[in-house]
Design an enzyme around this catalytic site. Structure first.
Site, PDB file in Angstrom:
ATOM      1  N   LYS A 112       0.835  -1.197   0.000  1.00 22.83           N
ATOM      2  CA  LYS A 112       0.000   0.000   0.000  1.00 22.83           C
ATOM      3  C   LYS A 112       0.873   1.253   0.000  1.00 22.83           C
ATOM      4  CE  LYS A 112      -3.754  -2.510   2.133  1.00 22.83           C
ATOM      5  NZ  LYS A 112      -4.446  -2.968   3.341  1.00 22.83           N
TER       6      LYS A 112
ATOM      7  N   GLN B  34      -4.392  -1.708   9.622  1.00 25.81           N
ATOM      8  CA  GLN B  34      -4.353  -3.010   8.943  1.00 25.81           C
ATOM      9  C   GLN B  34      -5.021  -4.088   9.808  1.00 25.81           C
ATOM     10  OE1 GLN B  34      -3.113  -3.634   5.746  1.00 25.81           O
ATOM     11  NE2 GLN B  34      -4.031  -5.645   6.073  1.00 25.81           N
TER      12      GLN B  34
ATOM     13  N   ASP C 191     -10.269   3.549   4.560  1.00 24.47           N
ATOM     14  CA  ASP C 191     -10.699   2.161   4.357  1.00 24.47           C
ATOM     15  C   ASP C 191     -12.217   2.032   4.490  1.00 24.47           C
ATOM     16  OD1 ASP C 191      -9.551  -0.180   3.567  1.00 24.47           O
ATOM     17  OD2 ASP C 191      -9.154  -0.933   5.581  1.00 24.47           O
TER      18      ASP C 191
END
Ligand code: NDP
Length: 293
Positions: free
Chosen positions: A63, A107, A130
């Site tokens: 990422k 994450q 996200d």
């Protein structure tokens, strides 16, 4: 499209998710370039990892690399596996308050002692790259979301790229997770598809799938969707990724679907690269909204 017979297979198109991701990343890079050329700082994504799981480490590296390639900054915050929920929430409040950070990604999975839903709710919705905050989910339900879950955005990009009509089509989504099944169902419905959401208690799943012009599989059961579940000519979006004997396998029997589906996504270079690309897209959107540029 519907002239399929076993002797007269369909010429199935296979999504090249990597190439489409490159194309979209090129567009994002040009946007970032123009922002920087007009005197703004580049957007910045903060990536938080708790623990040292090698797969998670490699995901966050990927990422960050993707951020760098479109001219965005990224900052990683690596915390030990022993980090408490309170310590993580404290870090998030610092990142929320930091004007130099536009997107925050924690994450997953998190250590068991930490509640993923409390963590998601602690991220400033304006920086929710996200798209996991309950306010972000509510905005999607209301049809007003700017930040949208990355994998579902990737699926829409793939369907649009291949000119798949959604309006009036039967879409079947297998899986009802917060990150894939629920949001893609809403997005397909917003694009005027008639959507059926399936899950582990759905009766006669193969029969439901056979009605699908667009079939999204987000389950995590290798090759669960068999060739005879697929309506000839359907667009089949295989989100599932499971490692079997060291190989990544999707939820759809790819070989069996080839020749029946109109479009299919492979488990490598399929939806995955688009998911990361949409994280960049969300970070840029968050930046533009916060900075009003
Ligand atoms: P979850 O693992 O959270 O949930 C799985 C869903 O599948 C649940 O809704 C479950 O139903 C349903 N399900 C399980 N078994 C069956 C069955 N036999 N028949 C019908 N439905 C079933 O889903 P995620 O969305 O997090 O992940 C799904 C897959 O997608 C995983 O393989 C994951 O690795 C992959 N993934 C890939 C991404 C990418 O970028 N390519 C991104 C995100 C996920 P119920 O609700 O009833 O339990």
């Amino acid at each position: 499209m519907s002239h399929y017979t076993p002797d007269n297979p369909i010429e199935t198109q296979v999504l090249d998710g990597q190439a489409l991701a490159q194309k979209i990343r090129g567009e994002l890079a040009s946007e970032v370039d123009s922002l920087v050329a007009s005197g703004h700082r580049p957007p910045c994504l903060s990536v938080v990892l708790v623990g040292d799981d090698p797969a998670s480490r490699s995901y966050i590296k990927g990422k960050q690399r993707a951020c760098g390639r479109v001219g965005m900054d990224s900052i990683e915050r690596l915390l030990p596996a022993t980090t408490s929920e309170k310590e993580l929430l404290h870090l998030l409040s610092e990142l929320n308050a930091d004007d130099g950070i536009d997107g925050i990604l924690v994450q997953l999975p998190l250590p068991e002692a930490i509640s993923a839903s409390r963590v998601a709710a602690a991220i400033d919705p304006a920086k929710d790259a996200d798209a996991l905050h309950p306010i972000t989910a509510g905005r999607l339900l209301a049809g007003t979301a700017e930040l949208i879950s990355c994998t579902p955005l990737g699926i829409l990009a793939a369907l649009d790229h291949h000119g798949i009509q959604m309006e009036g089509q039967n879409a079947v989504v297998i899986g009802r997770s917060q990150i894939v099944g629920k949001p893609i169902s809403l997005l397909l419905q917003q694009r005027n598809a008639t959507v059926t959401m399936c899950h582990s208690r759905t009766r006669d799943l193969p029969a439901v799938c056979r009605e699908a012009d667009i079939l999204v599989a987000a389950v995590g059961q290798p090759r669960m969707v068999q060739a005879d579940w697929i309506k000839p000519g359907a667009a089949v979006m295989d989100v599932g990724v499971t490692e079997v004997d060291g190989k990544l396998v999707g939820d759809v029997d790819f070989e069996g679907a080839d020749g029946i589906a109109g479009l299919i996504t492979p488990s490598r270079r399929g939806i995955g690269p688009l998911t990361i690309t949409m994280l960049l897209r969300n970070t840029l959107h968050a930046y533009r909204s916060r900075k009003n540029v």
